[in-house]
Every structure is written in structure tokens, then in C-alpha cells.
Design a protein around this motif. Structure first.
Motif, PDB file in Angstrom:
ATOM      1  N   GLU A 646      14.426  14.895 -56.142  1.00 34.39           N
ATOM      2  CA  GLU A 646      14.587  16.240 -56.679  1.00 34.39           C
ATOM      3  C   GLU A 646      14.313  16.282 -58.173  1.00 34.39           C
ATOM      4  O   GLU A 646      13.804  17.266 -58.700  1.00 34.39           O
ATOM      5  N   LYS A 647      14.636  15.199 -58.869  1.00 29.19           N
ATOM      6  CA  LYS A 647      14.469  15.165 -60.319  1.00 29.19           C
ATOM      7  C   LYS A 647      13.061  14.750 -60.740  1.00 29.19           C
ATOM      8  O   LYS A 647      12.706  14.860 -61.906  1.00 29.19           O
ATOM      9  N   GLY A 648      12.285  14.243 -59.780  1.00 27.59           N
ATOM     10  CA  GLY A 648      10.957  13.731 -60.113  1.00 27.59           C
ATOM     11  C   GLY A 648       9.877  14.790 -60.007  1.00 27.59           C
ATOM     12  O   GLY A 648      10.113  15.940 -59.650  1.00 27.59           O
ATOM     13  N   ASN A 649       8.659  14.384 -60.327  1.00 29.92           N
ATOM     14  CA  ASN A 649       7.503  15.279 -60.263  1.00 29.92           C
ATOM     15  C   ASN A 649       6.321  14.439 -59.783  1.00 29.92           C
ATOM     16  O   ASN A 649       5.656  13.783 -60.577  1.00 29.92           O
ATOM     17  N   PHE A 650       6.074  14.436 -58.479  1.00 27.95           N
ATOM     18  CA  PHE A 650       5.127  13.504 -57.887  1.00 27.95           C
ATOM     19  C   PHE A 650       3.855  14.220 -57.455  1.00 27.95           C
ATOM     20  O   PHE A 650       3.910  15.284 -56.833  1.00 27.95           O
ATOM     21  N   SER A 651       2.732  13.618 -57.783  1.00 34.12           N
ATOM     22  CA  SER A 651       1.447  14.216 -57.421  1.00 34.12           C
ATOM     23  C   SER A 651       0.513  13.143 -56.898  1.00 34.12           C
ATOM     24  O   SER A 651       0.743  11.945 -57.075  1.00 34.12           O
ATOM     25  N   VAL A 652      -0.557  13.608 -56.257  1.00 34.89           N
ATOM     26  CA  VAL A 652      -1.517  12.700 -55.652  1.00 34.89           C
ATOM     27  C   VAL A 652      -2.746  12.613 -56.552  1.00 34.89           C
ATOM     28  O   VAL A 652      -3.078  13.551 -57.269  1.00 34.89           O
TER      29      VAL A 652
END
Length: 821
Positions: A646-652
């Protein structure tokens, strides 16, 4: 960047890049020097470790690691890029610890009480997050230990200033209102009634507290006749009121206003943030706890550490520690360098220059759009040449444009030459603005196959709401896309630039509805992948078997995207109502007990196999990488992972190969170029991106109790002792927006489309937004269908251009963009 330099050198060696060769010759490189390309390439390859290209932050990180002992930091520290997690930790830890600190607890209770009295939510976490983010900024203040009793005394002083002023104003206003009542008069018996001079008198009551005398009140101070109506039947009573109390009382009311309002308004503005200011230093300690608990340094730490440490070290000693020596420096994008970053690296540059070496600083003050991140435009515009290196600095203006076709260059030359003339204040900031755009004109290349094309569309906004502009603007955007396709452009040749994430979502939803493939930063976020969302929902359900919402979401995602993708949403929702959890794969239910006992990473792998979603999927692979990263660095528990996620920001990150339109914010487009640029919504307000807090220094007692105080940037500051700081910040915000527009207008190679509003009128107090600016500089012509055109359309066979090679994209036309995320 290293790869691009080596590739260019290799092409020069092989005689394959004539355009680059011609550019270098035009810039003063001799054929003899060009002949050294093979030797230069060979030297770089043989001494590749000495070929140093990095960001300033990376360079600082390298030095910090060599001085970890002197800086008293762990040798094996990790680097934390996401400061949101650190901010949440600091605020949560602070609130937890506040019960153990009576003075801190007392001031927090007082803050909550104050918020409730003002009709606001009692929840103070958002306020604390806001001040906590200030701690991490480059220009964060060092205030020392907070004296809470002194803070309470200061708050009492602020409230006393406000109370005394309100009481005085209320007393006079009440006296005037009661006086006319005793004479048998009413407010409507006077000229303009409640909209006249008595408007200010009524607003001066404590129940209203709206202190701003209008022109009608000021006029009665100049002339008694302004109190009377024409052929006034109450002439004698009004004369009696004026002679006995109204004339003198009105003047007294205005004198109290004149002498006390600025101090009152200042106290009111300071009071808004004084409670969070009181815990500023305590929050800094919580960030220190985060660093030690996690064994990390935040990215923002490196600049501060080096700026302080390098000033106290011999440069030769620094070089000996890092194992390298730098004789020459080239600093690119210098207009976005912060003052603290420059302080950190200036010592090395001074050493280089003093030994007769060359240091090159490259930047364009017209493209300074990162002031909110600490970028300091005056570094490149003034400080380098006037303060830091007045004896050595030479300025070179690069006037050739190698990117855009002629019409686009001509349009920008004309537009921005006129723009600077619209802002002619005599403050330092407006003088700076005119200096920045003084030499903005550029010369275009002459070897482009066509002239290029610029189209400005002025769209009516029939209603007050912005949506009445967006509806026709979206239709115009679709027309422009179709026109470009007809003229031979592919989808990947087009880029749509928007001001903020909100407009990114508006645009993405439009293209989604029209089944036009697109890519955007949001589309790269893992949370938009149905497979990832399904796995997360199942993890929530496995973690808490009673979580009915997680079960329902898991079932719906499985049915909608994997089991029955051809069915409608309503049909799949019906299946959930009929079958419930039985809609999920049978093997999932059968292996339930086993799944609950598996380690997190193995659990995710097993779920992928059971759900049969193990086809090649970059989102899924990136999600598995994130899970692996978590179990290697954290506890490995499901609830811990869900909280971490929830605290992260993940992208491909994917290869850029699909034919799809790019959607990106103007900030992300900086440094890039695209054959076609469409700016569909050029209507943003100048103040939309204004700073949240300003740290200002009161210069009068008792307001100057502290060296600096946080105040909200807003029009309320115009009536305070911070008036000059307000206008300075306003001017800098105008520069920010002009620079943002310049970046947007100069990304196009072949075509530029701009859709803006028709401005009904330009405010007398100045231009307030982008559409007013465009209308003022390029007035729309109704005879040309409210359209301004430069150049001419032509077919397109493809061009070699620099798109975001450092940013990879994936087509997202099959995924829903949720405007609530």
C-alpha cells in the motif's frame, strides 16, 4: 547516456552521421579535431572506468559511501527513494510517542481543540504529514530544540492581537449601528443600503469578521454627500447622525482598521500552522529513528550531508578517498539544480577552475520547471556569472534549434517574444522573467522536408464548470488524432501532453472508450493489472477468511478477466450472486489449508498456477519481483506485505515497441521530443501548482519570536506584513507556468496542436491562467473558425526522433482506468 555518446563517436569514425558532423562543424569544431574521433573512442574504451556520467545525486551517493565513518553512518546502508513511507513512519511514531511527552501531548490536544472550534476535522494526521514533508526538503530549517512553553506564550500573543483588534472593531461598529437605530433610522435609509458604506460596518462585527473596506465606505470618508440618497426624506436625521457620531465613528473605525489590520491578518495566518511548527523538530527525530531502524539514508539526505562535509575537506583528500580525480566538469540541466546541490559540488568546481581547467554548465532557464523540488533558476541566470565565478564565467547562447520544423520554431519565437511583454512589473522577479525570454528566439534547420504545422483551437466554454470546455476539447482531440493517422502518422508518433495526473485520467478514459491504444505512466502501474489485482485480493482473503469484500473482489476479477472475459460485467456479477466462492477454481478451495501454510513467495507462485494466469505477463513478473524483494528485506508475512504494498509505487518496464499514443505530463516530457504533440487542455490556472507552505521571517515584535515561521501561500498574505513575499512568490509561480508552457510548446518535431478556451475578457489585475495568456498573445479570429494556424500540413514518412528511450511503455487499451485511484 554513455551508450549514446559512444554510438555517436562510432558513427563519426565510420562516416555514417553527416548531420552530426555538420552540426559540430557549425559549432566551431575543425575537420582536424573531428579526425580525432577514433583516438577519443579508443581512449574512452581503454579507460572506461574513468568515463564518468551520473546524476548529481548518484555522484553524491558515491562520495557519501567513502566518508561513512566521518559522517557516522553505517557502511552497508540502503538508499530509500520513496519518502512517503518514511513520512508515514515519522508521523505514526511521533503520535505514538506523544503520550509519553506531556508538553507535546498538551499542544496536540490544543491543536485538535482549535480545529474543532474552527469547524474542521479533529484528525491532525494530514497536518502533521504536511509539515513532516518540509523536514526533507533541501532548504529545511534547523531550528534547534522546540521550547513548548514559549510556543504556548506565542500562541497567546497571536490570539491577543486578534482578540484586541476584533473587540475594537466590534465596539465601534456596534456603536454606529445602535446609534442610527436610536435615531429611528435603518441601513436602507442610507445610499446603497446594505451594499453601501454600512457593508463594511456590518462586516466589522465579531459575528462577521470580514475586514475589507469597499470603495463606497472610503467615499463617505471623503464626502458626507455619499451617505445620502437622491431627494432623501431622512436628510435631517442623517445630518444629525453625522454630526453626533457617524462621521467621527466611521473615521475611527477606519483608523483602527488601518493601524491594526495588517498585524491582525498576519497573526491569523501564522496561527494556522503554529501548532505543527511546534513539533517540527520532534518530527526530525522520528526521521532519524526511521533511518536507524531501517538502516537507510533517504535520497534527500545525500545533498545535505555532502554540502556540509565537502566545505570542511580538502578537495585532494576527497579525490583520494573516492579513488578518482576530476579535472573537468559538465553539468547538464543546470536550471533545475537546487542551491544545496550546487553548494555540495561547487567546492570541486572551484578547485577545477582554479587549476585552469574547463567546466561547462548547460541549462535553459526557460525550461526551469522543478522549483517545487528545489530547483533554483537564479543559479544559472545570475549567481554563476555575478557571484560565484565573475572572473571566469562566459555565457554562450545556443540559438540553433535542431529539433523542430520551421513553422514550429517560428511560432515559438513569435509567441514567447510577445509573452514577456505581458508581464512588465518592476520587481526583481519580473525583471528576471524578461531576461529569461529576452533571447528566446532560435533558428531552425533548413534541411527538413517540410515547413511543419501549428494549430491553435479556441473553444467556447458555455458554462462555469470546466466540463463544458472539456467536452468539445475531447471531440477536437479525437479529430486531431484521426487527421494525423490519415496524413501518415502512426499512433506511436503522437504524444498527448497534459498539465497533471487528473487530465491524464480524463484523456486515458477517452481513448479507452474509443478503443485507441495508448500508454501512460498510470497504465504502467501494477495496480492496474487485473492479474495483480486478483492476486492481491486473494492474499487479503487468505490473510482474513472473514473478509467478504476481498472474496467478492477476487471472484469478480477472476470471472471478468480470466474465466468469462466475453461476458458483461452484469452477467459476471450475477454469477457471483448465484455461486459465490464456488465461482473460483475448485483446486483453490481444495488446497486452502495448504495455501495458508506456504511462505509468501511460494504462495504467490502456487496461486498463479492454480488460476492459470502464468502466461508471459510483464506485470505479473514485476509483481513476483516485488514479492521477492519484500521477503528478502522484510518479515515475509502476508499482512506485512499488504501494508508494504500500500505504501509503495510499483510499475512495469517494457520495451517500447507497440503502436500506441503516449499520454504524459509536461514535466515528464522535458528533454524529449515527438513528431506530433497534442496539448488538448491548455487552460490551467497559474496558481494551480502553487506551493503549500512558505517559510517567512517576521520583522516586528512579538511576531519575530522565532527566526522563521510556516505560512500558507494564498491571497490572504496580501494584507499581512508578508505582502512583498506573497507578490514575489506569485511572480515566481507565473515564471514556473510560462516555463511549463515553453517546455510543452517545444517538444514537437513536425506538428503541434493546442486546444484552449476562448477568454471572454482579460482581468484588469492581470492574466491569471494559460488560456487568458494565449488569447492575449494570439487573439482568436472568429472569421477563421476561432483557429490560428502556422505552416502547412503535409504527409509523413517517419522521422528519427528522440522519444523517451529511458521510459518504457505498454499498451493499456484493454484495461480500465479508475479515476478514483
Amino acid at each position: 547516456m554513455k551508450e549514446r555518446i559512444l554510438k555517436a563517436l562510432k558513427e563519426l569514425c565510420e562516416g555514417k552521421n553527416e548531420p552530426l558532423k555538420n552540426i559540430l562543424i557549425s559549432e566551431g569544431i575543425s575537420p582536424k579535431q573531428l579526425a580525432n574521433a577514433p583516438l577519443l573512442l579508443e581512449k574512452i574504451l581503454y579507460h572506461y572506468s574513468d568515463f564518468n556520467i551520473s546524476t548529481i545525486d548518484s555522484f553524491f551517493q558515491r562520495i557519501v559511501r567513502t566518508f561513512n565513518k566521518e559522517l557516522n553512518i553505517s557502511q552497508d546502508f540502503n538508499i530509500e527513494i520513496n519518502t512517503d513511507e518514511a513520512t508515514d513512519f515519522a508521523v505514526d511514531r511521533f503520535l505514538q510517542n506523544s503520550n509519553e511527552q506531556p508538553e507535546i501531548h498538551k499542544i496536540l490536544i490544543a491543536f485538535i481543540h482549535e480545529k474543532i472550534l474552527n469547524g474542521k476535522s479533529w484528525n491532525i494526521k494530514g497536518d502533521l504529514n504536511r509539515i513532516a514533508r518540509e523536514v526533507l526538503k533541501d532548504d529545511a530549517l534547523i531550528l534547534g530544540e522546540t521550547d513548548i512553553p514559549l510556543i504556548f506564550d506565542f500562541i497567546k500573543e497571536l490570539k491577543k492581537i486578534m482578540h484586541d483588534f476584533e473587540e475594537k472593531m466590534d465596539a465601534i461598529a456596534s456603536k454606529l449601528l445602535n446609534g442610527i437605530k436610536e435615531l429611528g433610522l435603518e441601513i436602507d435609509d442610507f445610499k446603497y443600503g446594505k451594499a453601501g458604506a454600512f457593508s463594511f460596518i456590518m462586516k466589522s462585527l465579531k459575528s462577521n469578521r470580514d475586514y475589507e473596506p469597499g470603495s463606497r465606505f472610503l467615499s463617505v470618508l471623503e464626502s458626507d454627500f455619499e451617505w445620502y440618497k437622491k431627494n432623501d426624506p431622512n436628510l435631517r436625521l442623517i445630518e444629525e447622525a453625522l454630526d453626533t457620531f457617524l462621521r467621527s465613528g466611521s473615521l475611527e473605525l477606519f483608523e483602527i482598521y488601518e493601524s491594526g489590520f495588517r498585524k491582525y491578518a498576519t497573526a491569523k495566518e501564522i496561527l494556522k500552522n503554529i501548532y505543527t511548527f511546534s513539533v517540527y523538530e520532534e518530527l526530525k527525530k522520528m526521521f532519524d529513528d526511521y533511518r536507524s531502524d531501517k538502516n537507510v539514508l533517504l535520497v534527500s539526505d545525500f545533498t545535505r550531508l555532502l554540502a556540509k562535509h565537502l566545505r570542511n575537506e580538502e578537495v585532494s583528500y576527497v579525490y583520494s578517498r573516492i579513488g578518482s580525480r576530476f579535472d573537468h566538469f559538465l553539468i547538464d540541466e543546470f536550471q533545475d539544480t537546487s542551491l544545496l546541490q550546487w553548494t555540495g559540488i561547487k567546492t570541486l568546481v572551484e578547485n577545477s577552475v582554479s587549476q585552469g581547467n574547463i567546466c561547462l554548465v548547460v541549462g535553459d532557464p526557460k525550461q526551469a520547471i522543478y522549483r517545487w523540488r528545489g530547483g533554483e533558476i537564479e543559479l544559472i541566470e545570475k549567481q554563476l556569472s555575478e557571484t560565484d565565478f565573475p572572473a571566469y564565467a562566459e555565457k554562450f547562447n545556443l540559438s540553433s534549434n535542431f529539433r523542430s520544423y520551421n513553422a514550429i520554431v517560428a511560432f515559438n519565437n513569435q509567441f514567447f517574444n510577445k509573452v514577456s511583454k505581458e508581464f512588465t512589473g518592476d520587481t526583481d522577479e519580473y525583471i528576471l522573467l524578461n531576461q529569461i525570454f529576452k533571447e528566446s528566439a532560435q533558428q531552425a534547420r533548413k534541411d527538413f522536408p517540410s515547413s511543419g504545422y501549428v494549430e491553435i483551437n479556441y473553444i467556447a466554454k458555455p458554462e462555469q464548470v470546466r466540463e463544458s470546455f472539456l467536452i468539445p476539447a475531447r471531440e477536437k482531440l479525437l479529430e486531431q488524432i484521426k487527421q494525423c493517422i490519415q496524413d501518415g502518422f502512426s499512433l506511436k508518433d503522437m504524444t498527448i501532453l497534459v498539465r497533471d495526473r487528473k487530465d491524464t485520467i480524463v484523456t486515458a478514459n477517452l481513448l479507452q472508450t474509443e478503443n485507441i491504444p495508448f500508454v501512460s505512466y498510470d497504465s504502467l502501474q501494477l495496480q492496474h493489472s487485473p492479474a495483480v489485482r486478483l492476486l492481491l485480493s486473494l492474499l487479503c482473503w487468505i490473510n482474513d477468511h472473514s473478509d467478504a469484500l476481498a472474496l467478492t473482489e477476487s471472484t469478480f476479477l477472476y470471472l471478468q478477466y480470466f474465466a468469462f472475459p466475453e461476458s458483461s460485467i452484469s452477467e459476471n456479477l450475477g454469477k457471483i450472486n448465484d455461486a459465490g466462492r464456488n465461482s473460483l477454481p475448485e483446486s483453490l478451495i481444495q488446497k486452502w489449508d495448504k495455501l495458508q501454510k506456504l511462505p509468501l513467495y511460494e504462495l504467490v507462485e502456487e496461486l498463479i498456477l492454480i488460476l492459470e494466469i502464468n502466461d508471459p505477463d510483464a506485470y505479473l513478473q514485476r509483481f513476483q519481483d516485488a514479492v521477492l524483494e519484500y521477503v528478502q528485506t522484510e518479515t515475509g508475512s502476508i499482512p506485512g506485505f499488504l501494508d508494504w504494498w500500500e505504501k509503495g509505487n510499483f510499475s512495469v518496464v517494457l520495451p517500447e515497441s507497440q503502436d500506441a499514443i503516449q499520454i504524459m505530463t509536461i514535466h515528464k516530457s522535458k528533454g524529449l521530443e515527438f513528431p506530433v504533440v497534442i496539448i488538448p487542455f491548455a487552460d490551467w490556472e497559474f496558481m494551480a501548482g502553487r506551493p503549500g507552505l512558505l517559510w517567512l521571517k517576521p520583522d516586528s515584535e512579538p511576531l519575530n519570536t522565532f527566526p522563521a515561521l510556516p505560512v500558507n501561500f494564498g491571497s490572504g498574505l496580501k494584507n499581512t506584513i508578508f505582502e512583498s513575499e506573497y507578490y514575489k512568490e506569485e511572480a515566481l509561480t507565473v515564471i514556473d507556468n510560462l516555463n511549463l508552457l515553453y517546455v510543452a510548446f517545444t517538444r514537437a518535431v513536425v506538428r503541434l496542436y493546442v486546444n484552449t478556451q476562448i477568454a471572454k475578457n482579460i482581468p484588469k489585475n492581470g492574466i491569471k491562467n494559460i488560456y487568458q495568456l494565449i488569447n492575449q498573445v494570439l487573439p482568436p479570429n472568429p472569421d477563421d473558425s476561432f483557429q490560428t494556424i502556422f505552416g502547412e500540413k503535409s504527409g509523413f514518412e517517419g522521422t528519427k526522433h528522440k522519444t523517451g528511450s529511458n521510459i518504457a511503455y505498454v499498451v493499456m487499451n484493454e484495461y480500465i482506468v479508475n479515476s478514483r485511484t
